[in-house]
Design a protein around this motif. Structure first.
Motif, PDB file in Angstrom:
ATOM      1  N   VAL A   1       0.742  -1.306  -0.127  1.00  0.00           N
ATOM      2  CA  VAL A   1      -0.020  -0.059  -0.081  1.00  0.00           C
ATOM      3  C   VAL A   1       0.791   1.116   0.023  1.00  0.00           C
ATOM      4  N   LEU A   2       2.088   1.333   1.034  1.00  0.00           N
ATOM      5  CA  LEU A   2       2.973   2.450   1.016  1.00  0.00           C
ATOM      6  C   LEU A   2       3.597   2.639  -0.402  1.00  0.00           C
ATOM      7  N   LEU A   3       4.151   1.523  -1.060  1.00  0.00           N
ATOM      8  CA  LEU A   3       4.902   1.628  -2.121  1.00  0.00           C
ATOM      9  C   LEU A   3       4.011   2.293  -3.285  1.00  0.00           C
ATOM     10  N   PHE A   4       2.706   1.407  -3.684  1.00  0.00           N
ATOM     11  CA  PHE A   4       2.122   1.842  -4.687  1.00  0.00           C
ATOM     12  C   PHE A   4       1.401   3.219  -4.476  1.00  0.00           C
ATOM     13  N   ALA A   5       1.360   3.747  -3.023  1.00  0.00           N
ATOM     14  CA  ALA A   5       0.743   5.119  -2.970  1.00  0.00           C
ATOM     15  C   ALA A   5       1.848   6.035  -3.279  1.00  0.00           C
ATOM     16  N   GLY A   6       3.289   5.850  -2.950  1.00  0.00           N
ATOM     17  CA  GLY A   6       4.269   6.485  -3.535  1.00  0.00           C
ATOM     18  C   GLY A   6       4.446   6.471  -4.876  1.00  0.00           C
ATOM     19  N   LEU A   7       4.167   5.495  -5.694  1.00  0.00           N
ATOM     20  CA  LEU A   7       4.312   5.235  -7.036  1.00  0.00           C
ATOM     21  C   LEU A   7       2.918   6.382  -7.750  1.00  0.00           C
ATOM     22  N   ALA A   8       1.923   6.077  -7.071  1.00  0.00           N
ATOM     23  CA  ALA A   8       0.872   6.874  -7.533  1.00  0.00           C
ATOM     24  C   ALA A   8       0.719   8.338  -7.439  1.00  0.00           C
ATOM     25  N   ALA A   9       1.685   8.673  -6.493  1.00  0.00           N
ATOM     26  CA  ALA A   9       1.427  10.177  -5.946  1.00  0.00           C
ATOM     27  C   ALA A   9       2.046  11.009  -7.107  1.00  0.00           C
ATOM     28  N   ALA A  10       3.062  10.287  -7.776  1.00  0.00           N
ATOM     29  CA  ALA A  10       3.594  10.940  -8.968  1.00  0.00           C
ATOM     30  C   ALA A  10       3.375  10.499 -10.048  1.00  0.00           C
ATOM     31  N   MET A  11       2.925   9.040 -10.561  1.00  0.00           N
ATOM     32  CA  MET A  11       2.674   8.450 -11.721  1.00  0.00           C
ATOM     33  C   MET A  11       1.216   8.966 -12.344  1.00  0.00           C
ATOM     34  N   THR A  12       0.463   9.212 -11.277  1.00  0.00           N
ATOM     35  CA  THR A  12      -0.936   9.667 -11.561  1.00  0.00           C
ATOM     36  C   THR A  12      -0.837  10.874 -12.539  1.00  0.00           C
ATOM     37  N   TYR A  13       0.223  11.541 -12.152  1.00  0.00           N
ATOM     38  CA  TYR A  13       0.332  12.828 -13.095  1.00  0.00           C
ATOM     39  C   TYR A  13       1.725  12.882 -14.007  1.00  0.00           C
ATOM     40  N   LEU A  14       1.689  11.547 -14.555  1.00  0.00           N
ATOM     41  CA  LEU A  14       2.793  11.383 -15.502  1.00  0.00           C
ATOM     42  C   LEU A  14       2.993  12.157 -16.455  1.00  0.00           C
ATOM     43  N   VAL A  15       1.966  12.429 -17.315  1.00  0.00           N
ATOM     44  CA  VAL A  15       2.025  13.477 -18.278  1.00  0.00           C
ATOM     45  C   VAL A  15       2.456  14.642 -18.016  1.00  0.00           C
ATOM     46  N   PRO A  16       1.839  15.290 -16.896  1.00  0.00           N
ATOM     47  CA  PRO A  16       2.418  16.412 -16.462  1.00  0.00           C
ATOM     48  C   PRO A  16       4.048  16.334 -15.919  1.00  0.00           C
ATOM     49  N   VAL A  17       4.337  15.270 -15.504  1.00  0.00           N
ATOM     50  CA  VAL A  17       6.050  15.109 -14.936  1.00  0.00           C
ATOM     51  C   VAL A  17       6.813  15.387 -16.395  1.00  0.00           C
ATOM     52  N   LEU A  18       6.059  14.348 -17.281  1.00  0.00           N
ATOM     53  CA  LEU A  18       7.031  14.446 -18.447  1.00  0.00           C
ATOM     54  C   LEU A  18       6.913  15.722 -19.065  1.00  0.00           C
ATOM     55  N   GLY A  19       5.884  16.440 -19.091  1.00  0.00           N
ATOM     56  CA  GLY A  19       5.707  17.809 -19.809  1.00  0.00           C
ATOM     57  C   GLY A  19       6.780  18.741 -18.983  1.00  0.00           C
ATOM     58  N   ALA A  20       6.933  18.719 -17.682  1.00  0.00           N
ATOM     59  CA  ALA A  20       7.887  19.567 -17.070  1.00  0.00           C
ATOM     60  C   ALA A  20       9.198  19.019 -17.329  1.00  0.00           C
ATOM     61  N   ALA A  21       9.546  18.137 -18.007  1.00  0.00           N
ATOM     62  CA  ALA A  21      10.732  17.832 -18.433  1.00  0.00           C
ATOM     63  C   ALA A  21      10.998  18.158 -19.941  1.00  0.00           C
ATOM     64  N   GLY A  22       9.887  18.779 -20.431  1.00  0.00           N
ATOM     65  CA  GLY A  22      10.104  19.174 -21.919  1.00  0.00           C
ATOM     66  C   GLY A  22       9.740  17.990 -22.760  1.00  0.00           C
ATOM     67  N   VAL A  23       9.154  17.048 -22.489  1.00  0.00           N
ATOM     68  CA  VAL A  23       8.766  15.777 -23.211  1.00  0.00           C
ATOM     69  C   VAL A  23       7.197  16.310 -23.798  1.00  0.00           C
ATOM     70  N   SER A  24       6.830  16.403 -25.044  1.00  0.00           N
ATOM     71  CA  SER A  24       5.473  16.961 -25.531  1.00  0.00           C
ATOM     72  C   SER A  24       5.355  16.350 -26.983  1.00  0.00           C
ATOM     73  N   GLY A  25       4.056  16.419 -27.369  1.00  0.00           N
ATOM     74  CA  GLY A  25       3.736  15.987 -28.638  1.00  0.00           C
ATOM     75  C   GLY A  25       3.490  14.188 -28.689  1.00  0.00           C
ATOM     76  N   PRO A  26       4.025  13.847 -29.733  1.00  0.00           N
ATOM     77  CA  PRO A  26       4.050  12.413 -30.006  1.00  0.00           C
ATOM     78  C   PRO A  26       4.962  11.735 -29.218  1.00  0.00           C
ATOM     79  N   TRP A  27       5.918  12.272 -28.490  1.00  0.00           N
ATOM     80  CA  TRP A  27       7.013  11.703 -27.704  1.00  0.00           C
ATOM     81  C   TRP A  27       6.215  11.312 -26.302  1.00  0.00           C
ATOM     82  N   ILE A  28       5.073  12.254 -26.019  1.00  0.00           N
ATOM     83  CA  ILE A  28       4.483  11.767 -24.662  1.00  0.00           C
ATOM     84  C   ILE A  28       3.825  10.112 -25.135  1.00  0.00           C
TER      85      ILE A  28
END
Length: 375
Positions: free
Chosen positions: A187-214
């Motif tokens: 529960v703790l491990l997957f909560a940690g994962l979901a806290a960040a990876m639920t927002y995976l697209v914004p995380v990638l966007g903040a790194a400059g990944v966009s368009g078809p690369w997403i």
């Protein structure tokens, strides 16, 4: 998940309203899966699997035939419950038809199906939804499920429930403190994962990944999860408790790297792939460990990791969302690191737990002295 915007536009409702379908499915798995598994614990696994597939096929007909949002939400709760039952029955069946030393790899074959479905199913569903409508995507699900049901009818063997304990015994062994402690690690491990990876697209966007690369990164995330899941099965057979610790450390280190260097796409993209591989690699060892610690309650315990994982996803998504509201996207990733580090500590502490039926070395009794007699 890949068609929420298409469904919202067609049904003339907000995306958040259609998002209730995802929540309903998760609730069904978390609550209904263990309940259905408990009620069917004394039944042969073959009819349980076939019945689960039949219900899945029938309920997915509802959106394909034009059901409204409310009916579909109700159906998704039932689908989630049946999915939880299917996971438990499929894992029990898989481990029953292979040698004991390959149980972890058998679990990985079943669990990897979900990783592969994410990597393949979501893009295909999106393409179908855009080309011919989202309801046709669900018709494709129905056709695929019907084909699997037919194959399973001919190939899945009978697997009688041979737990040796009754239903209350299943409950007592499956919910023992040692089992709940290992479930809490997940529960703790997957909560940690979901806290960040639920927002995976914004995380990638903040790194400059966009368009078809997403899209490519999302597919890569799914492929990495499939690879990690298959690999996790071998680690589960070699030592599940150690594999959980290694995977949890990998998740914590990856999330920490995102906090420190997540703005650089050269770092962020590989780290996300490693994160996916490590988190998926934990799943089979976690399942193996829970069932081992449950001992005679393994049939019911087989449904609990999926339930606990969905609970962790819900907690993590909420935590990440709250962190974003208060401190932005970096705060969500930082919250994920905190949860993952706690999970590492809990995983290390849980390594000493032993199953109730584990053999114990009995002390060798000292030889009795020779009787002293008068000669």
């Amino acid at each position: 998940m890949g068609m929420l915007d298409l469904m919202a536009a067609d049904l003339a409702v907000p995306v958040s309203a259609v998002g209730a379908l995802v929540t309903a499915n998760a609730l069904g798995i978390a609550l209904g899966g263990p309940l259905l598994t408990f009620l069917t614990a004394r039944l042969d696994r073959r009819p349980v699997l076939l019945a689960a597939l039949a219900v899945l096929t029938a309920l997915n007909l509802l959106p394909a035939l034009g059901a409204g949002l409310e009916a579909f939400i109700a159906a998704r709760i039932a689908i989630g419950a049946v999915e939880g039952l299917f996971i438990a029955a499929a894992i029990t069946t898989a481990t029953s038809i292979v040698p004991a030393e390959r149980a972890g790899r058998a679990m990985a074959v079943v669990i990897s199906g979900f990783a592969v479905s994410g990597a393949v199913g979501m893009p295909l569903g999106r393409l179908l939804g855009e080309a011919v409508g989202w309801r046709v995507s669900f018709l494709a699900v129905v056709l695929a499920a019907a084909a699997v049901l037919l194959i399973a009818w001919f190939l899945v063997p009978r697997v009688p429930a041979e737990s040796g304990v009754g239903m209350l015994g299943q409950l007592r062994f499956a919910l023992a403190p040692r089992v709940l402690a290992v479930l809490a690690v997940g529960v703790l491990l997957f909560a940690g994962l979901a806290a960040a990876m639920t927002y995976l697209v914004p995380v990638l966007g903040a790194a400059g990944v966009s368009g078809p690369w997403i899209g490519l990164c999302l597919m890569g995330y799914g492929v990495a999860a499939a690879v990690g899941s298959f690999g996790g099965g071998r680690f589960a057979d070699a030592g599940a408790a150690r594999a959980i610790v290694i995977g949890a450390v990998g998740v914590a280190v990856s999330l920490t790297a995102l906090v420190l260097w997540g703005a650089n796409p050269v770092v962020a993209v590989p780290v996300v792939l490693v994160l996916s591989m490590c988190s998926a690699g934990v799943t089979s060892p976690w399942q193996h460990r829970v069932e081992h610690l449950a001992g005679p309650g393994a049939i019911l315990a087989a449904s609990l990791p999926a339930s606990a994982g969905n609970l962790g996803d819900a907690v993590g998504a909420f935590t990440g969302g709250h962190a974003i509201d208060t401190g932005g996207l970096p705060a969500a990733v930082l919250a994920a690191v905190v949860l993952a580090v706690i999970a590492v500590a809990a995983a290390i502490a849980s390594r000493t737990l032993r199953s109730a039926h584990a053999p114990r070395s009995e002390p060798v009794p000292a030889p009795e002295p020779e009787p002293v007699g008068v000669h």
